[in-house]
Design a protein around this motif. Structure first.
Motif, short mmCIF file in Angstrom:
data_model
loop_
_atom_site.label_atom_id
_atom_site.label_comp_id
_atom_site.label_asym_id
_atom_site.label_seq_id
_atom_site.Cartn_x
_atom_site.Cartn_y
_atom_site.Cartn_z
N SER A 30 0.84 -1.20 0.00
CA SER A 30 0.00 0.00 0.00
C SER A 30 0.87 1.25 0.00
O SER A 30 2.05 1.21 0.34
CB SER A 30 -0.89 0.02 1.25
N GLU A 31 0.25 2.37 -0.35
CA GLU A 31 0.97 3.64 -0.32
C GLU A 31 1.36 3.98 1.12
O GLU A 31 2.44 4.53 1.35
CB GLU A 31 0.11 4.76 -0.93
N GLU A 32 0.54 3.60 2.08
CA GLU A 32 0.87 3.83 3.49
C GLU A 32 2.13 3.03 3.87
O GLU A 32 3.02 3.55 4.55
CB GLU A 32 -0.28 3.42 4.40
N ARG A 35 5.11 4.82 2.39
CA ARG A 35 5.45 6.02 3.17
C ARG A 35 6.16 5.65 4.48
O ARG A 35 7.14 6.27 4.86
CB ARG A 35 4.21 6.86 3.46
N ASP A 36 5.64 4.63 5.15
CA ASP A 36 6.29 4.17 6.38
C ASP A 36 7.72 3.71 6.10
O ASP A 36 8.64 3.99 6.87
CB ASP A 36 5.49 3.02 7.02
#
Length: 152
Positions: A30-32, A35-36
């Motif tokens: 996922s994009e999350e 980012r993490d």
């Protein structure tokens, strides 16, 4: 193409590589997750625990390692640059940064997982041995262990 410590200025190119290979890394679906991971990479860069190989200004291979945990955390090479010794160069440099008098660990795919053929072969070439089976990000993995070097 030499191995060097990552720099904050490389983050855009570093993350472009991560996005390119994210399908092969549980937790980066996922994009999350991406980012993490970017935040994690920046932390590792600040601790000089992030190394990479670049071709001109493009990051084509990356490796994160932890001196505290004495482990390889993440290793990836651009598919267009594989089978050219880049992963071996990265792993060699990381092993030189870690404590060879203690076990060094890495978690990778299990034996019958198609994604695991190349990384398992690489770690075995460097002397890592199969350890415990585990689950990470909901995905079945296996820990590999490189036992301490014997100094005479």
């Amino acid at each position: 193409m030499e191995v060097e410590f990552g720099k904050e200025s490389y983050i855009e190119s570093w993350m472009a590589l991560v996005r390119k290979v994210s399908w092969n890394f549980p937790g980066l679906e996922s994009e999350e997750g991406i980012r993490d991971h970017e935040n994690t990479v920046l932390k590792f860069i600040s601790k000089r625990q992030a190394i990479c190989v670049r071709d001109n200004d493009e990051v084509i291979g990356v490796l994160l390692f932890s001196r505290f945990h004495n482990m390889i955390c993440c290793l990836a090479v651009d598919p267009d640059y594989r089978r050219k010794g880049i992963a071996s160069k990265l792993l060699s440099k990381a092993l030189n940064e870690l404590d060879r008098k203690r076990d060094i660990t890495v978690s990778t795919f299990r034996e019958n997982d198609e994604k695991g053929k190349a990384p398992r072969a690489l770690y075995k070439k460097f002397g890592f041995k199969e350890g415990e089976k585990t689950i990470e990000f909901g995905y079945p993995n296996q820990v590999f262990v490189l036992e301490p070097a014997i100094y005479e």
